[in-house]
Design a protein around this motif. Structure first.
Motif, short mmCIF file in Angstrom:
data_model
loop_
_atom_site.label_atom_id
_atom_site.label_comp_id
_atom_site.label_asym_id
_atom_site.label_seq_id
_atom_site.Cartn_x
_atom_site.Cartn_y
_atom_site.Cartn_z
N PRO A 109 3.65 1.29 -3.95
CA PRO A 109 2.91 0.58 -5.01
C PRO A 109 3.77 -0.27 -5.94
N ASP A 110 5.09 -0.03 -5.97
CA ASP A 110 5.96 -0.85 -6.81
C ASP A 110 6.22 -2.23 -6.20
N VAL A 158 0.84 -1.20 0.00
CA VAL A 158 0.00 0.00 0.00
C VAL A 158 0.88 1.25 0.00
#
Length: 176
Positions: free
Chosen positions: A79-80, A76
């Motif tokens: 994001p990667d 969260v």
């Protein structure tokens, strides 16, 4: 950001290891207690209850801390980071690490033999590492979970020793 070796080829093994938590941590005290009943062995039953108590104490403490700290999961925040398995709720501390180390520590305290201790802690460590590989926990989540799990087992052991001391003449000690 944290750096954990995340190789896609080990994702399936990591999922299998992470999914072993419930069968091992719940199954161990249930099977032990059943064997104690069948064999009419009160010591085995007491050890099974101790392992179950450590599991429950660890779960309670972990749940309370998760609700209090309310830390977002790595996938969260970053994001990667690929989320490879399902994970709900807050990240800190790792419930899997907590419960795995509660099981490993309590089992090792109940049966202090190298052939119990080594595989127990290897399994707990593998479960904990798998949570980071799968992108659902930070290293600090896992470390805190390991400390909570081991601490819960130790406190359960001390509590059992104290209770048994009061009943020494009536019931055999847990580790006689």
């Amino acid at each position: 950001m944290f750096m954990i070796l995340r190789i896609k080829s080990i994702y399936p093994a990591s999922k299998g290891i992470t999914n072993s938590l419930a069968p091992v941590s719940i199954g161990t005290p249930i099977i032990m207690y059943s064997v104690g009943l069948i064999m009419k062995d009160s010591t085995v039953k007491k050890k099974a209850i101790f392992i179950g108590e450590a599991f429950l104490a660890s779960g309670f403490i972990t749940f309370a801390l998760k609700k209090t700290v309310n830390r977002e999961r790595p996938f969260v925040t970053y994001p990667d980071i690929e989320q490879v398995t399902t994970a709900t709720g807050p990240s800190f501390p790792s419930g899997h690490a907590s419960l795995a180390f509660a099981t490993a520590t309590s089992l090792s305290m109940a049966y202090p033999k190298w052939y119990i201790i080594a595989p127990s802690f290897a399994w707990a460590s593998a479960v904990s590492y798998s949570r980071m590989v799968l992108g659902v926990h930070y290293p600090s989540d896992v470390l805190a979970g390991a400390i909570i799990g081991s601490g819960s087992a130790y406190l359960s052991y001390k509590l059992n020793k104290w209770v048994n001391k009061k009943q020494r003449k009536k019931i055999p000690q847990l580790w006689e």
